[in-house]
Motif scaffolding. Structure first.
Motif, mmCIF file in Angstrom:
data_model
loop_
_atom_site.group_PDB
_atom_site.id
_atom_site.type_symbol
_atom_site.label_atom_id
_atom_site.label_comp_id
_atom_site.label_asym_id
_atom_site.label_seq_id
_atom_site.Cartn_x
_atom_site.Cartn_y
_atom_site.Cartn_z
ATOM 1 N N PHE A 70 0.830 -1.199 0.000
ATOM 2 C CA PHE A 70 0.000 0.000 0.000
ATOM 3 C C PHE A 70 0.871 1.258 0.000
ATOM 4 C CE2 PHE A 70 -2.038 3.307 2.572
ATOM 5 C CZ PHE A 70 -3.227 3.489 1.879
ATOM 6 N N ALA A 71 1.851 1.306 0.907
ATOM 7 C CA ALA A 71 2.706 2.489 1.031
ATOM 8 C C ALA A 71 3.602 2.662 -0.199
ATOM 9 C CB ALA A 71 3.555 2.393 2.294
ATOM 10 N N TYR A 72 4.204 1.562 -0.646
ATOM 11 C CA TYR A 72 5.154 1.668 -1.763
ATOM 12 C C TYR A 72 4.469 2.119 -3.038
ATOM 13 C CZ TYR A 72 9.354 0.601 -4.498
ATOM 14 O OH TYR A 72 10.457 0.699 -5.290
ATOM 15 N N SER A 73 3.232 1.685 -3.216
ATOM 16 C CA SER A 73 2.522 2.039 -4.452
ATOM 17 C C SER A 73 2.300 3.546 -4.565
ATOM 18 C CB SER A 73 1.184 1.306 -4.525
ATOM 19 O OG SER A 73 0.336 1.751 -3.486
ATOM 20 N N PRO A 77 5.434 6.921 -7.065
ATOM 21 C CA PRO A 77 5.254 8.176 -7.793
ATOM 22 C C PRO A 77 5.678 9.387 -6.961
ATOM 23 C CG PRO A 77 3.117 7.250 -7.187
ATOM 24 C CD PRO A 77 4.152 6.205 -6.896
ATOM 25 N N TRP A 78 5.467 9.321 -5.661
ATOM 26 C CA TRP A 78 5.837 10.469 -4.832
ATOM 27 C C TRP A 78 7.346 10.705 -4.830
ATOM 28 C CZ3 TRP A 78 4.503 14.848 -2.984
ATOM 29 C CH2 TRP A 78 5.356 15.478 -2.084
ATOM 30 N N SER A 79 8.137 9.636 -4.701
ATOM 31 C CA SER A 79 9.591 9.798 -4.687
ATOM 32 C C SER A 79 10.069 10.453 -5.972
ATOM 33 C CB SER A 79 10.291 8.450 -4.551
ATOM 34 O OG SER A 79 9.960 7.860 -3.343
ATOM 35 N N PHE A 80 9.441 10.069 -7.071
ATOM 36 C CA PHE A 80 9.800 10.695 -8.327
ATOM 37 C C PHE A 80 9.500 12.194 -8.270
ATOM 38 C CE2 PHE A 80 7.853 12.364 -12.254
ATOM 39 C CZ PHE A 80 9.033 12.594 -12.946
ATOM 40 N N VAL A 123 13.681 2.480 -12.467
ATOM 41 C CA VAL A 123 14.422 1.459 -11.720
ATOM 42 C C VAL A 123 13.623 1.010 -10.502
ATOM 43 C CG1 VAL A 123 16.521 0.992 -10.387
ATOM 44 C CG2 VAL A 123 16.664 2.300 -12.511
ATOM 45 N N ALA A 124 13.103 1.995 -9.753
ATOM 46 C CA ALA A 124 12.315 1.667 -8.562
ATOM 47 C C ALA A 124 11.016 0.954 -8.943
ATOM 48 C CB ALA A 124 12.018 2.931 -7.762
ATOM 49 N N GLY A 125 10.553 1.233 -10.156
ATOM 50 C CA GLY A 125 9.332 0.587 -10.643
ATOM 51 C C GLY A 125 9.519 -0.912 -10.850
ATOM 52 N N LEU A 126 10.745 -1.299 -11.178
ATOM 53 C CA LEU A 126 11.023 -2.723 -11.359
ATOM 54 C C LEU A 126 10.802 -3.487 -10.049
ATOM 55 C CD1 LEU A 126 14.238 -2.490 -13.584
ATOM 56 C CD2 LEU A 126 11.870 -2.884 -14.307
ATOM 57 N N ILE A 127 11.196 -2.861 -8.940
ATOM 58 C CA ILE A 127 10.975 -3.460 -7.624
ATOM 59 C C ILE A 127 9.476 -3.594 -7.348
ATOM 60 C CG2 ILE A 127 11.302 -3.109 -5.133
ATOM 61 C CD1 ILE A 127 13.793 -3.831 -6.665
ATOM 62 N N PHE A 128 8.766 -2.579 -7.806
ATOM 63 C CA PHE A 128 7.320 -2.565 -7.640
ATOM 64 C C PHE A 128 6.695 -3.788 -8.315
ATOM 65 C CE2 PHE A 128 3.150 -0.328 -8.712
ATOM 66 C CZ PHE A 128 2.655 -0.451 -7.424
ATOM 67 N N THR A 222 -3.018 0.140 -9.816
ATOM 68 C CA THR A 222 -1.975 -0.879 -9.715
ATOM 69 C C THR A 222 -2.346 -1.903 -8.652
ATOM 70 O OG1 THR A 222 -0.693 0.579 -8.277
ATOM 71 C CG2 THR A 222 -0.093 0.555 -10.598
ATOM 72 N N VAL A 223 -1.954 -1.647 -7.405
ATOM 73 C CA VAL A 223 -2.111 -2.692 -6.385
ATOM 74 C C VAL A 223 -3.566 -2.975 -6.023
ATOM 75 C CG1 VAL A 223 0.171 -2.442 -5.404
ATOM 76 C CG2 VAL A 223 -1.698 -1.019 -4.544
ATOM 77 N N LEU A 224 -4.434 -1.974 -6.119
ATOM 78 C CA LEU A 224 -5.837 -2.211 -5.757
ATOM 79 C C LEU A 224 -6.634 -2.784 -6.919
ATOM 80 C CD1 LEU A 224 -6.501 0.904 -3.509
ATOM 81 C CD2 LEU A 224 -6.025 -1.444 -2.824
#
Lengths: 262, 258
Positions: A70-73, A77-80, A123-128, A222-224
């Motif tokens: 939930f948090a990572y999703s 976008p926020w980190s970007f 790159v971080a999206g790949l982890i996602f 995405t996650v939901l």
């Protein structure tokens, strides 16, 4: 110069934009031990902290999905947005030796910072994507909404960066205001909470922030795995592009005095 | 009637450019408030605030011509170069320049410390408006001219200042500009490199437009076909190198006596 004139000038210098982006990506992690891993570690560290504080201590739970997902999703976008804003806003002043010596369309500096941040985002999206498999989150057709959500997020980021970068040339206060601004901005964006958890009467105010609709929709599709809230999303998309146009116009207007006042 | 410039042509029409010496508009709030309250002396303080770097400057440089600009420090020479390259804009008048402009204005602008020599060649080439393919084509010549072959994979923060400026000038020299702006590049680098720079500029002369700012009067004399002497932001004399340099030398020795 007209808008089309400015844009064609930008197209003429597209190779420079690529070269600058390449430079930004290369120098960002020069002389670091972990290199590109930092692109992942930043959102991952925040996810961990939020998961402990909100998921474990405060027991903020959210329906079907584990809190880290939930948090990572939303942190993705926020980190970007936040890293693009911090690099983009300072980019012109940080390149002041170039501004006073060489001509090129000045927006190339914030744009390349944002492009480099976008590289980190991928790159971080790949982890996602990896998280989807680990937590067994199903992927649905709603994910296609990303094709409009991500460009809007880019537009919003570029628009705000251009405004802040131009102001920062004139008034260096931006450097001090920025961390506070980002902090407030983060809490006003549904990252650690979801829009549904906001009392009904405040919801509309939170959604005035165009990033709110984008981040919330990003999580939704995405996650939901559900369709986004159409009205807030449409508003966010429209606002993002309005801010992009206003930001570009403002930047180009102020650009002429950059070399004299920087 | 509007006349199109030829490639490599530069035209200045009644240019004026001033800088604020006290920070005024973009400076401190207390200056703005102070200005409001200073009342009687406001006319005077306004005069002091504005410093004219250039006033009433008009000239044309034709394609293939090499124009030298001489004058004391602070006369406005570098401002002219900045106006040509569109780094800064005039307050009054019109600047026109057509063609690709290569500006070798100060050593190292645009080079990045953390990047290697090779990476910097590509970066600086792009800054000067070259495409990646063009740089690739010229790459070997650039490296040879700069004489940094052994240090291509070393971050340039480890370079000496001479290597720095050689790298910068080489990329610029091979960027194939229509107009080359050179500002005091000869002050840095050893004699051998200075010689090569001058040779390179000689090879440009006649084919490319060059605007050359220098205190090195011999170099000006040997390369330039026309010279402008400016003082206090105004053109004192414009004409054949020998005549203008003579005037400059005469004036400086006179002011030294006073």
């Amino acid at each position: 110069m007209t808008l089309t004139g400015n844009l064609s000038e930008l197209v003429k210098f597209r190779e420079l934009l690529l070269a600058f982006t390449d430079k930004e990506i290369k120098i960002r992690y020069k002389q670091t031990l972990l290199g590109f891993l930092w692109a992942i570690l930043q959102p991952a560290a925040l996810t961990l902290i939020f998961s402990i504080v909100f998921g474990v201590f405060l027991k903020v739970s959210f329906s079907t999905i584990p809190y880290p997902v939930f948090a990572y999703s939303a942190l993705l976008p926020w980190s970007f947005l936040s890293s693009a804003l911090s690099f983009g806003s300072l980019s012109v002043v940080n390149n002041s030796s170039l501004v006073t010596k060489v001509y090129f369309p000045r927006e190339i500096m914030p744009l390349s910072s944002i492009a480099a941040a976008f590289f980190d985002f991928i790159v971080a999206g790949l982890i996602f994507i990896l998280m989807f498999f680990i937590f067994k989150v199903p992927i649905g057709a709603n994910i296609a909404y990303l094709l409009i959500i991500i460009p809007s997020l880019l537009a919003l980021t570029i628009g705000i960066s251009l405004i802040l970068a131009a102001i920062n040339v004139l008034y260096r206060d931006v450097r001090f205001v920025l961390p506070i601004f980002l902090q407030v901005f983060m809490y006003l964006t549904p990252i650690i909470y979801s829009v549904e958890q906001i009392p009904q009467k405040y919801r509309v105010y939170v959604l005035l922030n165009p990033a709110a609709g984008l981040v919330e929709s990003f999580r939704d599709v995405t996650v939901l795995n559900r369709s986004p809230q159409m009205v807030p999303l449409a508003y966010s998309i429209a606002m993002s592009f309005v801010i992009l146009i206003l930001g570009y116009a403002y930047f180009k207007k102020k650009e002429k005095v950059f070399a004299d006042v920087i | 009637m509007k006349k199109e410039l030829q490639t490599g042509q530069i035209e200045f029409i009644n240019i004026a450019k001033s800088y604020r010496t006290s920070k005024g508009k973009y400076g401190l709030l207390r200056d703005i408030i102070g200005e409001k309250f200073s009342g009687l002396s406001s006319a005077k303080s306004k005069n002091q605030e504005k410093f004219y770097a250039l006033r009433n400057i008009s000239f044309t440089v034709n394609p293939g011509e090499c124009l030298g600009i001489i004058g004391n420090n602070g006369a406005g020479k570098s401002t002219i170069l900045k106006l040509i390259s569109k780094i800064t804009y005039p307050e009054k008048g019109l600047v026109k320049a057509r063609g690709r402009i290569g500006a070798f204005i100060e050593l190292g602008a645009g080079l990045h410390h953390e990047l290697t020599g090779k990476e910097n060649i590509y970066l600086y080439g792009a800054i000067l408006g070259m495409s990646k393919a063009e740089i690739k084509k010229q790459y070997r010549d650039i490296v040879r001219f700069a004489g940094i072959g052994k240090f291509l994979d070393v971050p340039i923060k480890k370079y000496s200042s001479g290597m720095y400026s050689r790298l910068g000038f080489s990329v610029c020299a091979f960027s194939d500009p229509d107009i080359l702006l050179v500002d005091e590049v000869l002050a840095v680098g050893d004699i051998d490199f200075q010689k090569r720079c001058l040779e390179k500029m000689h090879s440009f002369a006649g084919r490319k437009t060059i605007v050359f700012v220098s205190h090195n009067l011999d170099a000006i004399k040997s390369i330039c076909s026309r010279v402008i002497f400016i003082d206090g932001g105004e053109i004192v004399k414009i004409g054949r190198p020998n005549d203008v340099i003579k005037e400059y030398v005469r004036r400086s020795s006179k002011s030294r006596k006073n």
